[in-house]
Design an enzyme around this catalytic site. Structure first.
Site, PDB file in Angstrom:
ATOM      1  N   LYS A  82       0.975  -0.776   0.358  1.00  0.00           N
ATOM      2  CA  LYS A  82      -0.207   0.146  -0.287  1.00  0.00           C
ATOM      3  C   LYS A  82       0.969   0.862   0.040  1.00  0.00           C
ATOM      4  CE  LYS A  82      -3.757   1.903   2.579  1.00  0.00           C
ATOM      5  NZ  LYS A  82      -4.596   1.782   3.668  1.00  0.00           N
ATOM      6  N   SER A 157      -9.779   1.297   3.575  1.00  0.00           N
ATOM      7  CA  SER A 157      -8.547   2.189   2.375  1.00  0.00           C
ATOM      8  C   SER A 157      -7.375   1.774   1.564  1.00  0.00           C
ATOM      9  CB  SER A 157      -7.853   4.055   3.419  1.00  0.00           C
ATOM     10  OG  SER A 157      -7.457   3.020   3.887  1.00  0.00           O
ATOM     11  N   SER A 181      -9.525  -0.716   7.079  1.00  0.00           N
ATOM     12  CA  SER A 181      -9.087  -0.468   5.635  1.00  0.00           C
ATOM     13  C   SER A 181      -8.211  -1.674   4.988  1.00  0.00           C
ATOM     14  CB  SER A 181      -8.131   0.580   5.843  1.00  0.00           C
ATOM     15  OG  SER A 181      -8.680   1.454   5.744  1.00  0.00           O
TER      16      SER A 181
HETATM   17  N1  GLN Z   1     -13.341   3.958   6.005  1.00  0.00           N
HETATM   18  C1  GLN Z   1     -12.334   3.953   7.597  1.00  0.00           C
HETATM   19  C2  GLN Z   1     -11.896   5.585   7.801  1.00  0.00           C
HETATM   20  O1  GLN Z   1     -12.038   6.326   6.278  1.00  0.00           O
HETATM   21  C3  GLN Z   1     -10.890   3.026   7.994  1.00  0.00           C
HETATM   22  C4  GLN Z   1      -9.971   3.916   7.484  1.00  0.00           C
HETATM   23  C5  GLN Z   1      -8.610   3.248   7.648  1.00  0.00           C
HETATM   24  O2  GLN Z   1      -9.390   1.917   8.181  1.00  0.00           O
HETATM   25  N2  GLN Z   1      -7.892   3.694   7.399  1.00  0.00           N
HETATM   26  O3  GLN Z   1     -11.181   6.581   8.599  1.00  0.00           O
END
Ligand code: GLN
Length: 488
Positions: A82, A157, A181
């Site tokens: 990532k 994400s 994520s």
């Molecule tokens: N979707 C969640 C957020 O927007 C979690 C994102 C993540 O785990 N990086 O914060």
């Protein structure tokens, strides 16, 4: 499919056998992934950068090691990281304009550990900007498409990492998980995704979103592969004072395929109104499978603080983010826009460099931490965090794992939640509590709704990734969901 494109579809454990017996070279395997990437990328767009030349020379080096009869489990295995993980000499953008041309001078610990085994870095994957999002649509560059249905999101994400594994571009990928994520996109893309215990994997070189919640973990096509990657990346690191000295077991030795007598709790707060009924049906069937394998299932479990997890998360995570992102000022890294005063330069850099969702989070966090509001928001959220932790601690005195859906729905259409932050945030209702409590969670493929994958989430007590992997593996051996591939 020609032979070379089949290699990229191998599991790590199968590829490893062929590599060590010299029936396959890392160069062939890497070329097969690169070819696959060329075919797939125009449609899926999982990657932000591809380092083909570097990958091929790493593969040749791996082949030299293997030809001496040496090498580890991941020697010669191609992977993608990532784009929130620092890679020396390879651009690391975090999906943001502000880091669009940032090239880190060092590797994250996880990258260093993989490269020291001669795993092959193919490139970096797309993500929501600074990991803020649930669909990868908040990438400053382009959205990623779900390999199962190109009109849908891959989740986020770490959507690029999930889509890359699902479509055969890499044998495994790394993601980060602050509120879901890794697990949510793994569920949406039909692959295995593990968020380790907080402290299990070093965060050194992970660009911070919310430091008390962030963890790095693997995406893979099956549970055994996930265990192999964990063996390589887990364990203490002197560069991360929050990394834990707890001993790291060999995560493959817990894959016994025996879960008789194991205690499984099914918390009722994870089967809520508003969730897709077909998802519920899949998860109930998955729980029956665990039961048939000899687990004791208790459906009379309640974790009442769960309903406050989302609210607490959207105070704690933005608060930490607002502090962490203060470092992007145009002086030290990345984009730098001129101004007539230092303040103007900073305001312009941040104004142009950050996208809307990131600005929204910074404003939320700054507000929650400001004098006069601190007690009402941040302090209260920390109290909720404490309650959630306590409830889960208690639950793990009675159960070895908790079983829930990973997400309330399957992958949603691109664009459908972009203008409705609340709907977007709700994609993570079932994954957030795991981060809040710092426990490990895994998502494994467990069903299908009109051709779209469904994820089963399992949670365990701190540092019990071995239990998670054992249960997930036994489930996988009894079902075939993990063998399905999108028809691309
Ligand atoms: N979707 C969640 C957020 O927007 C979690 C994102 C993540 O785990 N990086 O914060």
């Amino acid at each position: 499919m020609d032979t070379s494109s089949r290699h990229c579809a191998l599991s790590i454990h199968d590829a490893r056998r062929l590599l060590h017996s010299r029936e396959l070279s890392s160069r062939e395997l890497t070329e097969s992934c690169l070819q696959r990437i060329e075919i797939i990328e125009p449609a899926v767009r999982a990657l932000l950068s591809i380092c083909a030349d570097r990958a091929l020379s790493q593969a040749d080096e791996a082949d030299r090691v293997l030809s001496r009869g040496e090498g580890d489990a991941l020697t010669g295995i191609p992977f993608v990281a990532k784009d929130v993980l620092c890679t020396e000499g390879v651009k690391t953008t975090c999906g943001s304009r502000i880091l669009e041309s940032f090239v880190p001078p060092y590797d994250a610990t996880v990258i260093k550990r993989l490269l020291s085994q001669q795993a092959v870095l193919l490139g970096k994957s797309n993500m929501d900007e600074f990991a803020m999002g649930s669909s990868t649509e908040h990438s400053a560059f382009f959205p990623t498409h779900n390999p199962w249905d190109l009109d849908r999101v891959p989740g986020g994400s770490s959507g690029g990492s999930a889509a890359a594994v699902a479509s055969g571009e890499a044998l495994f990928t790394l993601g980060s998980d602050t509120g879901g994520s890794i697990r949510q996109p793994a569920g949406f893309c039909g692959v295995v995704g593990l968020k380790p215990t907080y402290g299990r994997v070093s965060r050194f070189g992970l660009v911070a979103f919310a430091s008390s919640l962030d963890q790095i973990g693997p995406f893979a096509r099956d549970v055994e592969d996930c265990a192999l990657v964990m063996n390589a990346i887990a364990g203490p690191c002197e560069m991360d004072s929050t990394s834990s000295p707890v001993e790291v077991p060999d995560f493959t030795s817990c894959l016994t395929n025996d879960i008789r007598g194991l205690r499984v709790g099914v918390p009722r707060e994870y089967f809520i109104e508003g969730m897709q009924s077909e998802v519920r049906v899949c998860i109930e069937e998955a729980i029956r499978v665990l039961q048939k394998l000899g687990a004791h299932v208790d459906r009379d479990v309640s974790l009442p603080s769960t309903e406050h997890a989302l609210a607490a998360y959207y105070i704690i995570a933005p608060s930490e983010a607002s502090a962490n992102l203060a470092r992007f000022d145009g002086v030290k890294y990345g984009l730098s826009v001129d101004g007539s005063t230092a303040e103007e330069a900073i305001v312009r850099t941040r104004g142009q460099g950050f996208g809307d969702e990131v600005k929204l989070r910074i404003m939320l966090g700054t507000y929650a931490l400001s004098a006069g509001y601190y007690d009402a928001y941040y302090l209260k959220a920390q109290k909720v965090r404490h309650l959630i932790r306590q409830e889960l601690d208690e639950a793990f005195r009675k159960y070895d794992v908790l079983a829930t859906p990973t997400s309330p729905t399957v992958a949603f259409p691109l664009g459908s939640r972009l203008n409705d932050p609340m709907q977007m945030y709700l994609s993570d209702v079932f994954t957030l509590p795991v981060n809040i409590a710092g426990i490990p969670g895994i998502s494994v493929p467990a069903g299908d709704v009109s051709g779209l994958p469904v994820g089963l989430q399992l949670m365990a007590n701190r540092f019990r990734e071995d239990t998670l992997l054992r249960v997930a593996h036994a489930y996988e051996q009894a079902t075939e969901w993990h063998l399905r591939r999108p028809a691309l």
